[in-house]
Scaffold this active site. Structure first.
Site, PDB file in Angstrom:
ATOM      1  N   GLY A  43      28.752 -26.922   7.885  1.00  0.00           N
ATOM      2  CA  GLY A  43      27.921 -25.708   8.120  1.00  0.00           C
ATOM      3  C   GLY A  43      26.703 -25.836   7.119  1.00  0.00           C
ATOM      4  O   GLY A  43      26.113 -24.845   6.718  1.00  0.00           O
ATOM      5  N   THR A  55      23.728 -26.185   7.874  1.00  0.00           N
ATOM      6  CA  THR A  55      22.262 -25.779   8.576  1.00  0.00           C
ATOM      7  C   THR A  55      21.787 -24.354   8.193  1.00  0.00           C
ATOM      8  O   THR A  55      20.827 -23.983   8.622  1.00  0.00           O
ATOM      9  CB  THR A  55      22.546 -26.074  10.090  1.00  0.00           C
ATOM     10  OG1 THR A  55      23.427 -25.269  10.506  1.00  0.00           O
ATOM     11  CG2 THR A  55      22.923 -27.395  10.515  1.00  0.00           C
ATOM     12  N   ARG A  81      26.483 -28.273  13.731  1.00  0.00           N
ATOM     13  CA  ARG A  81      26.482 -28.367  15.044  1.00  0.00           C
ATOM     14  C   ARG A  81      25.183 -28.454  15.606  1.00  0.00           C
ATOM     15  O   ARG A  81      24.859 -28.921  16.703  1.00  0.00           O
ATOM     16  CB  ARG A  81      26.877 -26.985  15.708  1.00  0.00           C
ATOM     17  CG  ARG A  81      28.368 -26.497  15.406  1.00  0.00           C
ATOM     18  CD  ARG A  81      28.882 -25.597  16.174  1.00  0.00           C
ATOM     19  NE  ARG A  81      28.511 -24.426  15.700  1.00  0.00           N
ATOM     20  CZ  ARG A  81      28.915 -22.874  16.024  1.00  0.00           C
ATOM     21  NH1 ARG A  81      29.767 -23.095  16.984  1.00  0.00           N
ATOM     22  NH2 ARG A  81      28.240 -22.016  15.544  1.00  0.00           N
ATOM     23  N   TYR A 137      38.306 -10.590  10.558  1.00  0.00           N
ATOM     24  CA  TYR A 137      37.401 -11.296   9.649  1.00  0.00           C
ATOM     25  C   TYR A 137      38.138 -11.437   8.221  1.00  0.00           C
ATOM     26  O   TYR A 137      38.346 -12.503   7.596  1.00  0.00           O
ATOM     27  CB  TYR A 137      36.074 -11.185   9.479  1.00  0.00           C
ATOM     28  CG  TYR A 137      35.293 -11.568   8.304  1.00  0.00           C
ATOM     29  CD1 TYR A 137      34.782 -13.168   8.718  1.00  0.00           C
ATOM     30  CD2 TYR A 137      35.022 -11.009   7.343  1.00  0.00           C
ATOM     31  CE1 TYR A 137      34.309 -13.840   7.732  1.00  0.00           C
ATOM     32  CE2 TYR A 137      33.956 -11.897   6.486  1.00  0.00           C
ATOM     33  CZ  TYR A 137      33.856 -13.199   6.745  1.00  0.00           C
ATOM     34  OH  TYR A 137      33.139 -13.820   5.636  1.00  0.00           O
ATOM     35  N   PRO A 173      32.224 -15.089  -2.155  1.00  0.00           N
ATOM     36  CA  PRO A 173      31.035 -14.283  -2.366  1.00  0.00           C
ATOM     37  C   PRO A 173      31.276 -12.806  -1.796  1.00  0.00           C
ATOM     38  O   PRO A 173      32.002 -12.482  -0.908  1.00  0.00           O
ATOM     39  CB  PRO A 173      29.929 -15.042  -1.721  1.00  0.00           C
ATOM     40  CG  PRO A 173      30.666 -16.369  -1.107  1.00  0.00           C
ATOM     41  CD  PRO A 173      32.143 -16.150  -1.013  1.00  0.00           C
ATOM     42  N   GLY A 174      30.487 -11.884  -2.258  1.00  0.00           N
ATOM     43  CA  GLY A 174      30.150 -10.783  -1.670  1.00  0.00           C
ATOM     44  C   GLY A 174      29.122 -10.566  -0.685  1.00  0.00           C
ATOM     45  O   GLY A 174      29.080 -11.410   0.145  1.00  0.00           O
ATOM     46  N   VAL A 225      25.662 -11.697   0.883  1.00  0.00           N
ATOM     47  CA  VAL A 225      24.806 -12.522   0.617  1.00  0.00           C
ATOM     48  C   VAL A 225      23.967 -12.496   2.140  1.00  0.00           C
ATOM     49  O   VAL A 225      24.548 -12.679   3.016  1.00  0.00           O
ATOM     50  CB  VAL A 225      25.533 -14.160   0.580  1.00  0.00           C
ATOM     51  CG1 VAL A 225      24.398 -15.031   0.289  1.00  0.00           C
ATOM     52  CG2 VAL A 225      26.754 -13.981  -0.278  1.00  0.00           C
ATOM     53  N   PHE A 233      24.516 -14.556   8.616  1.00  0.00           N
ATOM     54  CA  PHE A 233      25.860 -13.844   8.682  1.00  0.00           C
ATOM     55  C   PHE A 233      25.860 -12.694   9.498  1.00  0.00           C
ATOM     56  O   PHE A 233      26.748 -12.662  10.621  1.00  0.00           O
ATOM     57  CB  PHE A 233      26.366 -13.878   7.300  1.00  0.00           C
ATOM     58  CG  PHE A 233      27.818 -13.171   7.189  1.00  0.00           C
ATOM     59  CD1 PHE A 233      28.865 -13.828   7.375  1.00  0.00           C
ATOM     60  CD2 PHE A 233      28.036 -11.749   7.179  1.00  0.00           C
ATOM     61  CE1 PHE A 233      30.273 -13.446   7.403  1.00  0.00           C
ATOM     62  CE2 PHE A 233      29.416 -11.204   7.120  1.00  0.00           C
ATOM     63  CZ  PHE A 233      30.382 -11.945   7.166  1.00  0.00           C
TER      64      PHE A 233
HETATM   65  P1  NDP Z   1      25.166 -18.493   8.158  1.00  0.00           P
HETATM   66  O1  NDP Z   1      25.470 -17.950   9.422  1.00  0.00           O
HETATM   67  O2  NDP Z   1      24.070 -18.452   7.541  1.00  0.00           O
HETATM   68  O3  NDP Z   1      25.808 -19.911   8.059  1.00  0.00           O
HETATM   69  C1  NDP Z   1      27.011 -20.300   8.472  1.00  0.00           C
HETATM   70  C2  NDP Z   1      27.029 -21.799   8.606  1.00  0.00           C
HETATM   71  O4  NDP Z   1      28.290 -22.207   9.256  1.00  0.00           O
HETATM   72  C3  NDP Z   1      25.854 -22.269   9.590  1.00  0.00           C
HETATM   73  O5  NDP Z   1      25.510 -23.526   9.359  1.00  0.00           O
HETATM   74  C4  NDP Z   1      26.814 -22.370  11.102  1.00  0.00           C
HETATM   75  O6  NDP Z   1      26.248 -23.188  12.160  1.00  0.00           O
HETATM   76  C5  NDP Z   1      27.964 -22.868  10.459  1.00  0.00           C
HETATM   77  N1  NDP Z   1      29.025 -22.929  11.772  1.00  0.00           N
HETATM   78  C6  NDP Z   1      29.749 -21.882  12.052  1.00  0.00           C
HETATM   79  N2  NDP Z   1      30.563 -22.187  13.104  1.00  0.00           N
HETATM   80  C7  NDP Z   1      30.647 -23.365  12.942  1.00  0.00           C
HETATM   81  C8  NDP Z   1      31.368 -24.440  13.686  1.00  0.00           C
HETATM   82  N3  NDP Z   1      32.279 -23.829  14.512  1.00  0.00           N
HETATM   83  N4  NDP Z   1      31.243 -25.672  13.341  1.00  0.00           N
HETATM   84  C9  NDP Z   1      30.413 -26.000  12.461  1.00  0.00           C
HETATM   85  N5  NDP Z   1      29.761 -25.184  11.875  1.00  0.00           N
HETATM   86  C10 NDP Z   1      29.863 -23.822  11.961  1.00  0.00           C
HETATM   87  O7  NDP Z   1      26.106 -17.681   7.270  1.00  0.00           O
HETATM   88  P2  NDP Z   1      26.599 -17.792   5.571  1.00  0.00           P
HETATM   89  O8  NDP Z   1      25.744 -19.004   4.925  1.00  0.00           O
HETATM   90  O9  NDP Z   1      26.657 -16.514   5.000  1.00  0.00           O
HETATM   91  O10 NDP Z   1      28.190 -18.338   5.794  1.00  0.00           O
HETATM   92  C11 NDP Z   1      28.990 -19.254   5.240  1.00  0.00           C
HETATM   93  C12 NDP Z   1      30.186 -19.069   4.885  1.00  0.00           C
HETATM   94  O11 NDP Z   1      30.109 -18.159   3.833  1.00  0.00           O
HETATM   95  C13 NDP Z   1      31.045 -18.620   5.777  1.00  0.00           C
HETATM   96  O12 NDP Z   1      32.220 -19.127   5.795  1.00  0.00           O
HETATM   97  C14 NDP Z   1      31.236 -17.151   5.710  1.00  0.00           C
HETATM   98  O13 NDP Z   1      32.124 -16.368   6.196  1.00  0.00           O
HETATM   99  C15 NDP Z   1      31.121 -17.005   4.119  1.00  0.00           C
HETATM  100  N6  NDP Z   1      30.732 -15.935   3.472  1.00  0.00           N
HETATM  101  C16 NDP Z   1      29.531 -15.290   3.850  1.00  0.00           C
HETATM  102  C17 NDP Z   1      29.001 -13.899   3.137  1.00  0.00           C
HETATM  103  C18 NDP Z   1      27.955 -13.299   3.436  1.00  0.00           C
HETATM  104  O14 NDP Z   1      27.692 -12.433   2.854  1.00  0.00           O
HETATM  105  N7  NDP Z   1      26.727 -14.037   3.910  1.00  0.00           N
HETATM  106  C19 NDP Z   1      30.022 -13.484   2.008  1.00  0.00           C
HETATM  107  C20 NDP Z   1      31.079 -14.205   1.904  1.00  0.00           C
HETATM  108  C21 NDP Z   1      31.608 -15.338   2.499  1.00  0.00           C
HETATM  109  P3  NDP Z   1      25.543 -22.585  13.511  1.00  0.00           P
HETATM  110  O15 NDP Z   1      24.191 -22.324  13.135  1.00  0.00           O
HETATM  111  O16 NDP Z   1      25.579 -23.865  14.244  1.00  0.00           O
HETATM  112  O17 NDP Z   1      26.413 -21.517  13.982  1.00  0.00           O
HETATM  113  C1  8X3 Z   2      31.240 -11.939   3.880  1.00  0.00           C
HETATM  114  C2  8X3 Z   2      31.036 -10.762   3.197  1.00  0.00           C
HETATM  115  O1  8X3 Z   2      31.790  -8.133   2.777  1.00  0.00           O
HETATM  116  O2  8X3 Z   2      30.397  -8.834   4.563  1.00  0.00           O
HETATM  117  O3  8X3 Z   2      32.548 -12.489   3.830  1.00  0.00           O
HETATM  118  O4  8X3 Z   2      32.609  -9.248   4.650  1.00  0.00           O
HETATM  119  S1  8X3 Z   2      31.612  -9.327   3.880  1.00  0.00           S
END
Ligand code: NDP
Ligand code: 8X3
Length: 253
Positions: free
Chosen positions: A9, A11, A34, A152, A182-183, A185, A189
């Site tokens: 992930g 990207t 992807r 989730y 993380p919290g 971010v 997302f």
């Molecule tokens: P983004 O949506 O910015 O990034 C998510 C990344 O995961 C993208 O590159 C996306 O690609 C990729 N992805 C999703 N589904 C798939 C798949 N089936 N196969 C391959 N790649 C995939 O979100 P974040 O950077 O915030 O999320 C990254 C991680 O951090 C996640 O696991 C999320 O749960 C976790 N997280 C995020 C928080 C937040 O507040 N943002 C807090 C805590 C945890 P594509 O563009 O193709 O979908």
């Molecule tokens: C992403 C953080 O608090 O939105 O895991 O679920 S939260």
């Protein structure tokens, strides 16, 4: 030391932050995702700065394609030192009794089964080499459920248990295993969670300075570069005005 770091992930958001920060650290990168065009763009950006980058296009839910990509890595890319299991998502924010079956399936298949697939494909090589580091991106959401977070939160609780399980299973090796939680971010997302409702997504970050993907990436790079006898087992990183998964103190609201 120069390492080979595989990021799923890569990207967007935290994955993209990790790509840039590990590149700045002098590491070689296997970037997976992807979206081929985005991966190519990021690869060009980092290659121009002298980083060695290999891109792999696959969905972590596609076990067959993932296997094919990892098993056919060129010899010079096979010895992966760090696996960052980052690909993941939330879909929906509704009471559990009103949740969407498809959203549940996608979250479970990506956040749990995709992470497990990548672990199963990469860690045997680490065990053979008696070196390596797995950094799973968990979440504060895995520590306790919050309102309407149900499935989730459960997937991130599973990431915690899966990470703990792996750490136990490789404790006889030099492999380190980290749950980086993380919290809030600001990434794509919330756009994903709200199925493209950008206004609703923007509200999530109103009145608080959220973390960035780079903030989380800094912590991942720190964990990966700690002295070899130091295993950062788990780290919770919150925005300063976030007290827990459900306590967020917003200014001027
Ligand atoms: P983004 O949506 O910015 O990034 C998510 C990344 O995961 C993208 O590159 C996306 O690609 C990729 N992805 C999703 N589904 C798939 C798949 N089936 N196969 C391959 N790649 C995939 O979100 P974040 O950077 O915030 O999320 C990254 C991680 O951090 C996640 O696991 C999320 O749960 C976790 N997280 C995020 C928080 C937040 O507040 N943002 C807090 C805590 C945890 P594509 O563009 O193709 O979908
Ligand atoms: C992403 C953080 O608090 O939105 O895991 O679920 S939260």
């Amino acid at each position: 030391m120069n390492k080979i770091v595989l990021i799923t992930g890569a990207t967007s958001g935290i994955g993209l932050g990790c790509a840039r920060k590990f590149a700045a650290n002098g590491d070689r990168l296997i970037l997976t995702g992807r979206k081929k065009e985005l991966l190519d763009e990021i690869s060009n950006e980092l290659t121009a700065k002298g980083t060695h980058v290999l891109t792999l296009v696959f969905d972590v839910r596609d076990r067959e394609k993932a296997t094919q990509c990892i098993e056919n890595l060129p010899a010079e890319w096979k010895d992966i030192d760090v696996l960052v299991n980052n690909a993941g998502l939330a879909l929906g924010l509704e009471p559990e009794y009103e949740g969407c079956y498809d959203d549940w399936d996608t979250m479970v298949d990506t956040n749990i089964k995709g992470l497990l697939t990548m672990t199963r494909l990469v860690v045997p090589g680490m065990v053979k080499r008696d070196r390596g580091h797995v950094i799973n991106i968990g979440s504060v959401a895995g520590d306790a459920a919050y309102a309407n977070g149900n499935v989730y939160c459960a997937t991130k609780a599973a990431v915690k248990t899966i990470t703990d399980g792996l750490r136990i299973d490789v404790a006889n090796t030099a492999i380190r295993v980290t749950n980086l939680k993380p919290g809030l971010v600001e990434t794509n997302f919330s756009n994903t969670r709200f199925h493209g409702d950008t206004e609703r997504a923007a509200n999530v970050y109103k009145g608080i300075k959220p973390l960035t993907g780079d903030d989380i990436a800094d912590v991942a790079v720190y964990a990966a570069n700690a002295p070899e006898h130091v295993q950062i087992a788990e780290i919770l990183v919150l925005a300063t005005h976030q007290g827990s998964g459900s306590v967020i103190v917003r200014q001027n609201q």
